[in-house]
Design a protein around this motif. Sequence first.
Motif, PDB file in Angstrom:
ATOM      1  N   TYR A 144     -18.258   3.282  -3.891  1.00 56.71           N
ATOM      2  CA  TYR A 144     -17.524   4.549  -3.896  1.00 56.71           C
ATOM      3  C   TYR A 144     -17.231   5.028  -2.477  1.00 56.71           C
ATOM      4  O   TYR A 144     -18.113   5.077  -1.626  1.00 56.71           O
ATOM      5  N   GLN A 145     -15.972   5.319  -2.221  1.00 56.07           N
ATOM      6  CA  GLN A 145     -15.456   5.836  -0.951  1.00 56.07           C
ATOM      7  C   GLN A 145     -15.486   4.827   0.197  1.00 56.07           C
ATOM      8  O   GLN A 145     -15.219   5.196   1.339  1.00 56.07           O
ATOM      9  N   LYS A 146     -15.801   3.579  -0.094  1.00 56.16           N
ATOM     10  CA  LYS A 146     -15.708   2.557   0.947  1.00 56.16           C
ATOM     11  C   LYS A 146     -14.240   2.179   1.137  1.00 56.16           C
ATOM     12  O   LYS A 146     -13.407   2.329   0.240  1.00 56.16           O
ATOM     13  N   THR A 147     -13.916   1.681   2.322  1.00 54.38           N
ATOM     14  CA  THR A 147     -12.559   1.212   2.617  1.00 54.38           C
ATOM     15  C   THR A 147     -12.488  -0.282   2.346  1.00 54.38           C
ATOM     16  O   THR A 147     -13.247  -1.061   2.928  1.00 54.38           O
ATOM     17  N   VAL A 148     -11.611  -0.650   1.433  1.00 53.65           N
ATOM     18  CA  VAL A 148     -11.450  -2.055   1.044  1.00 53.65           C
ATOM     19  C   VAL A 148     -10.116  -2.562   1.581  1.00 53.65           C
ATOM     20  O   VAL A 148      -9.065  -1.977   1.320  1.00 53.65           O
ATOM     21  N   GLY A 149     -10.166  -3.651   2.336  1.00 54.67           N
ATOM     22  CA  GLY A 149      -8.953  -4.273   2.862  1.00 54.67           C
ATOM     23  C   GLY A 149      -8.573  -5.475   2.019  1.00 54.67           C
ATOM     24  O   GLY A 149      -9.373  -6.417   1.885  1.00 54.67           O
ATOM     25  N   ILE A 150      -7.388  -5.444   1.446  1.00 57.49           N
ATOM     26  CA  ILE A 150      -6.911  -6.548   0.610  1.00 57.49           C
ATOM     27  C   ILE A 150      -5.790  -7.278   1.345  1.00 57.49           C
ATOM     28  O   ILE A 150      -4.749  -6.692   1.651  1.00 57.49           O
ATOM     29  N   ARG A 170     -11.004   3.603  -0.884  1.00 59.79           N
ATOM     30  CA  ARG A 170      -9.773   3.723  -0.106  1.00 59.79           C
ATOM     31  C   ARG A 170      -9.249   2.304   0.100  1.00 59.79           C
ATOM     32  O   ARG A 170      -9.999   1.425   0.531  1.00 59.79           O
ATOM     33  N   ILE A 171      -7.976   2.078  -0.198  1.00 50.66           N
ATOM     34  CA  ILE A 171      -7.432   0.723  -0.172  1.00 50.66           C
ATOM     35  C   ILE A 171      -6.422   0.558   0.956  1.00 50.66           C
ATOM     36  O   ILE A 171      -5.446   1.305   1.057  1.00 50.66           O
ATOM     37  N   LEU A 172      -6.664  -0.446   1.796  1.00 53.37           N
ATOM     38  CA  LEU A 172      -5.703  -0.866   2.811  1.00 53.37           C
ATOM     39  C   LEU A 172      -5.196  -2.251   2.433  1.00 53.37           C
ATOM     40  O   LEU A 172      -5.964  -3.086   1.945  1.00 53.37           O
ATOM     41  N   CYS A 173      -3.922  -2.489   2.635  1.00 52.05           N
ATOM     42  CA  CYS A 173      -3.337  -3.783   2.294  1.00 52.05           C
ATOM     43  C   CYS A 173      -2.596  -4.375   3.486  1.00 52.05           C
ATOM     44  O   CYS A 173      -2.073  -3.644   4.327  1.00 52.05           O
ATOM     45  N   SER A 174      -2.549  -5.707   3.515  1.00 48.44           N
ATOM     46  CA  SER A 174      -1.756  -6.414   4.512  1.00 48.44           C
ATOM     47  C   SER A 174      -1.049  -7.569   3.828  1.00 48.44           C
ATOM     48  O   SER A 174      -1.686  -8.376   3.139  1.00 48.44           O
ATOM     49  N   ASP A 175       0.271  -7.607   3.979  1.00 44.61           N
ATOM     50  CA  ASP A 175       1.085  -8.658   3.368  1.00 44.61           C
ATOM     51  C   ASP A 175       2.454  -8.589   4.029  1.00 44.61           C
ATOM     52  O   ASP A 175       2.969  -7.484   4.245  1.00 44.61           O
ATOM     53  N   PRO A 176       3.057  -9.744   4.368  1.00 43.24           N
ATOM     54  CA  PRO A 176       4.399  -9.718   4.962  1.00 43.24           C
ATOM     55  C   PRO A 176       5.422  -9.030   4.067  1.00 43.24           C
ATOM     56  O   PRO A 176       6.390  -8.454   4.550  1.00 43.24           O
ATOM     57  N   ASN A 191      -1.200  -3.195   9.555  1.00 42.12           N
ATOM     58  CA  ASN A 191      -1.229  -4.530  10.147  1.00 42.12           C
ATOM     59  C   ASN A 191      -2.645  -5.089  10.068  1.00 42.12           C
ATOM     60  O   ASN A 191      -3.610  -4.357   9.787  1.00 42.12           O
ATOM     61  N   LEU A 192      -2.780  -6.375  10.307  1.00 35.89           N
ATOM     62  CA  LEU A 192      -4.084  -7.018  10.157  1.00 35.89           C
ATOM     63  C   LEU A 192      -5.136  -6.432  11.081  1.00 35.89           C
ATOM     64  O   LEU A 192      -6.287  -6.239  10.681  1.00 35.89           O
ATOM     65  N   ASP A 193      -4.764  -6.144  12.322  1.00 34.28           N
ATOM     66  CA  ASP A 193      -5.739  -5.599  13.266  1.00 34.28           C
ATOM     67  C   ASP A 193      -6.329  -4.291  12.760  1.00 34.28           C
ATOM     68  O   ASP A 193      -7.539  -4.049  12.870  1.00 34.28           O
ATOM     69  N   THR A 194      -5.480  -3.432  12.205  1.00 33.96           N
ATOM     70  CA  THR A 194      -5.961  -2.159  11.674  1.00 33.96           C
ATOM     71  C   THR A 194      -6.871  -2.388  10.467  1.00 33.96           C
ATOM     72  O   THR A 194      -7.914  -1.738  10.319  1.00 33.96           O
ATOM     73  N   LEU A 195      -6.478  -3.314   9.602  1.00 34.75           N
ATOM     74  CA  LEU A 195      -7.303  -3.626   8.435  1.00 34.75           C
ATOM     75  C   LEU A 195      -8.666  -4.148   8.867  1.00 34.75           C
ATOM     76  O   LEU A 195      -9.704  -3.719   8.343  1.00 34.75           O
ATOM     77  N   ALA A 220     -10.637 -12.544  14.824  1.00 32.97           N
ATOM     78  CA  ALA A 220     -10.551 -11.559  13.744  1.00 32.97           C
ATOM     79  C   ALA A 220     -11.905 -10.911  13.481  1.00 32.97           C
ATOM     80  O   ALA A 220     -12.009  -9.684  13.318  1.00 32.97           O
ATOM     81  N   ILE A 221     -12.949 -11.731  13.462  1.00 31.44           N
ATOM     82  CA  ILE A 221     -14.298 -11.220  13.191  1.00 31.44           C
ATOM     83  C   ILE A 221     -14.731 -10.227  14.260  1.00 31.44           C
ATOM     84  O   ILE A 221     -15.387  -9.213  13.967  1.00 31.44           O
ATOM     85  N   SER A 222     -14.341 -10.477  15.505  1.00 28.71           N
ATOM     86  CA  SER A 222     -14.734  -9.580  16.600  1.00 28.71           C
ATOM     87  C   SER A 222     -14.129  -8.188  16.463  1.00 28.71           C
ATOM     88  O   SER A 222     -14.642  -7.217  17.027  1.00 28.71           O
ATOM     89  N   LYS A 223     -13.041  -8.072  15.698  1.00 24.69           N
ATOM     90  CA  LYS A 223     -12.370  -6.783  15.507  1.00 24.69           C
ATOM     91  C   LYS A 223     -12.944  -5.996  14.335  1.00 24.69           C
ATOM     92  O   LYS A 223     -12.627  -4.820  14.160  1.00 24.69           O
TER      93      LYS A 223
END
Length: 334
Positions: A144-150, A170-176, A191-195, A220-223
Amino acid sequence: MNKVAVFSSKRYDRKIADEHIQSSQIEFTFFESALSEETVHLAEGYDAICIFVNDEANESVLATLHSFGISIIALRCAGYNNVDIKIAEKLGFTICRVPEYSPEAVAEHTVGLMLTLSRKFHKAYNRVREGNFALDGLMGFNLYQKTVGIIGTGNIGIATLKIMNGFGCRILCSDPVQNPEAIKLGATYVNLDTLFKEADIISLHCPLLPQTQHIIDKDAISKMKKGVMIINTSRGGLIDTKAVTKGLKKGQIGYLGLDVYELESGLFFEDLSEEIIQDDIFQRLTAFSNVMVTGHQGFFTVEALNTIASTTLNNLNALLNNEPLNPEFLIGGQ
């Protein structure tokens, strides 16, 4: 009667297939062996082949199939990264697939991995069987209330998004290509960096393409947030396994759930319980207590297998009888 060689077939494949092919004019032969340069000779004398995710259709295999007069390849899956598409087109192959079999099956498995890791179900199960009811070491966290990046908002990504909405995430998405349904459901495209920077949980649902190979790598992992959860139920090659292993050792990655693995061919779908697995990277990965690995079973429901069988049979019937097939079932410029 047309003859089709089915590679990488298991008992459950044959059981489901038998329910669909009784009235078919196609004669199927089921081989347990995966398609490879060593086994392609089994296809001689057939009119088409049917393959799965870990069958290998590289240039050499395709050339041999072409020499046998085979021009139709039916994939009983959605992904086709195991087929050299350029060579296949050059040799005149027609390739069909099952673009959608049960997005919900994979999405539900994805969330199952999230819950298992977040609430440590696997540890609790083993403890209780041993009569240990202590709660030390089983502290979890709310979704609950976690940010999920798809990453990837096709049918499976959307199905996962809907479930996570139900958890109040909270849902964030990244897709062209932005999916209007994702926006309608309240997700935000970034964008991916924000996700990577904002997500507590990252779930991969994109195809394996040159541009997505190792989309999760050292950079990516470092971000990402320290202690991030990463779930992959798409394709193993999306993750740089060595980089992820280092991320786990450093604590940068707090949880890892995998239903696919970069080098799963030769491992997954096989019973190796009486053997010593020679893949040191995989062995190291499974030694972490905060890693959950399942053997590419996200698709493995009765509903999904029935859809795969019926769609594959319909595809083969159409192609072998020179009938038109909906473009969504075809791969490449066919």
